[in-house]
Design a protein around this motif. Structure first.
Motif, mmCIF file in Angstrom:
data_model
loop_
_atom_site.group_PDB
_atom_site.id
_atom_site.type_symbol
_atom_site.label_atom_id
_atom_site.label_comp_id
_atom_site.label_asym_id
_atom_site.label_seq_id
_atom_site.Cartn_x
_atom_site.Cartn_y
_atom_site.Cartn_z
ATOM 1 N N TYR A 12 0.822 -1.203 0.000
ATOM 2 C CA TYR A 12 0.000 0.000 0.000
ATOM 3 C C TYR A 12 0.860 1.259 0.000
ATOM 4 C CZ TYR A 12 -4.043 -2.892 1.027
ATOM 5 O OH TYR A 12 -5.042 -3.826 0.944
ATOM 6 N N PRO A 62 0.012 -3.573 -10.511
ATOM 7 C CA PRO A 62 -1.044 -4.440 -9.960
ATOM 8 C C PRO A 62 -0.738 -4.968 -8.564
ATOM 9 C CG PRO A 62 0.183 -5.573 -11.689
ATOM 10 C CD PRO A 62 0.625 -4.152 -11.714
ATOM 11 N N THR A 108 -1.777 -1.108 -3.947
ATOM 12 C CA THR A 108 -3.039 -0.402 -3.743
ATOM 13 C C THR A 108 -2.702 0.980 -3.201
ATOM 14 O OG1 THR A 108 -4.319 -2.406 -3.291
ATOM 15 C CG2 THR A 108 -5.194 -0.328 -2.428
ATOM 16 N N ASP A 163 -13.846 1.572 -1.047
ATOM 17 C CA ASP A 163 -12.895 0.577 -1.555
ATOM 18 C C ASP A 163 -13.173 0.360 -3.028
ATOM 19 O OD1 ASP A 163 -11.501 -1.744 -2.276
ATOM 20 O OD2 ASP A 163 -11.591 -2.543 -0.245
ATOM 21 N N GLY A 208 -11.141 -1.206 -5.222
ATOM 22 C CA GLY A 208 -10.125 -2.140 -5.702
ATOM 23 C C GLY A 208 -8.726 -1.699 -5.326
ATOM 24 N N ASP A 209 -7.956 -1.241 -6.316
ATOM 25 C CA ASP A 209 -6.589 -0.808 -6.032
ATOM 26 C C ASP A 209 -6.518 0.681 -5.665
ATOM 27 O OD1 ASP A 209 -7.132 0.293 -8.490
ATOM 28 O OD2 ASP A 209 -5.350 -0.490 -9.492
ATOM 29 N N GLU A 212 -6.338 -7.344 4.358
ATOM 30 C CA GLU A 212 -5.138 -8.150 4.126
ATOM 31 C C GLU A 212 -4.993 -9.325 5.087
ATOM 32 O OE1 GLU A 212 -3.127 -7.915 1.570
ATOM 33 O OE2 GLU A 212 -4.319 -6.241 0.803
#
Length: 218
Positions: A69, A113, A116, A162, A164-165, A186
């Motif tokens: 992150y 990818p 985040t 939220d 996704g990324d 996580e």
């Protein structure tokens, strides 16, 4: 996994410290698997916040290739005043983020990818004004929601969004909720709950995601 919290000139201290403390406690709860760093685009340096001269030290350079992150705070400063007279209001400070060395590194992070990007309060506006999250779903401080929408972002009035990324949180104290959501996402609810209990804090609201049925009546 890494959690890199980005410092830049004018940052809001609580936007940084709230997720830092939560994620650091979460790291302890998982035996140090989560590495939490304060970083800057320039590398190790003392970074001046926007609140009463408070300084925090970045200990590393922001690395968009590290999995995990990247957390972007908002700024603090005057809400009113004439920029032509040298008053650096919060919108001015947020707009300036796009001209910093952090902006291209955040662009790389958003394309990775394995990363985040998360934002607290005005952090999502800083990303939006830099042209980094157009057409994404995000939230910011209630006073900046119209501005967020004007940048081409889908502004969602939730405590945590939220997408996704890209994960974002609303006003300043929501950095606590953001950190807890990251831990649950996580490592699961037991870890998040353990940190909640340690901090004697309970998250507010439902995390918004772009999924599920649309309500018939709002």
């Amino acid at each position: 996994m890494y959690a890199q919290i980005v410092l830049f000139d004018g940052f809001d201290p609580l936007d940084v410290i709230a997720p830092f403390e939560v994620l650091a406690a979460g790291s302890d709860a998982v035996g140090g698997e989560l590495i939490v760093d304060l970083v800057s685009a320039e590398g190790p340096r003392a970074v001046l916040s926007g609140t009463r001269g408070l300084v925090l030290n970045a200990t590393a350079r922001l690395d968009p290739t590290r999995p995990g992150y990247v957390v972007v705070p908002g700024v603090s400063g005057p809400t009113v005043g004439d920029p032509d007279e040298g008053v650096e209001t919060i919108p001015v400070l947020l707009a300036r983020f796009g001209d910093t060395d952090a902006a291209p590194l955040l662009r790389q992070a958003l394309r990775n990818p394995a990363v985040t990007v998360a934002a607290v309060c005005g952090g999502s506006l800083a990303l939006a004004m830099a042209g980094l999250i157009e057409e994404r779903h995000a939230v910011t401080h209630v006073q900046g929601m119209d501005m967020l929408e004007a940048t081409g972002v889908h502004a969602v009035p939730a405590r945590v969004v939220d997408d996704g990324d890209l994960v974002s949180a609303g006003g300043v104290t929501s950095g606590l909720d953001l950190g807890l959501h990251i831990l649950e996402r996580e490592y699961g609810p037991r870890i998040a709950h353990a940190v909640e209990a340690l901090f004697e804090y309970e998250r507010r609201g439902t995390v918004w995601r772009n999924s599920g049925r649309q309500p018939v009546v709002v």
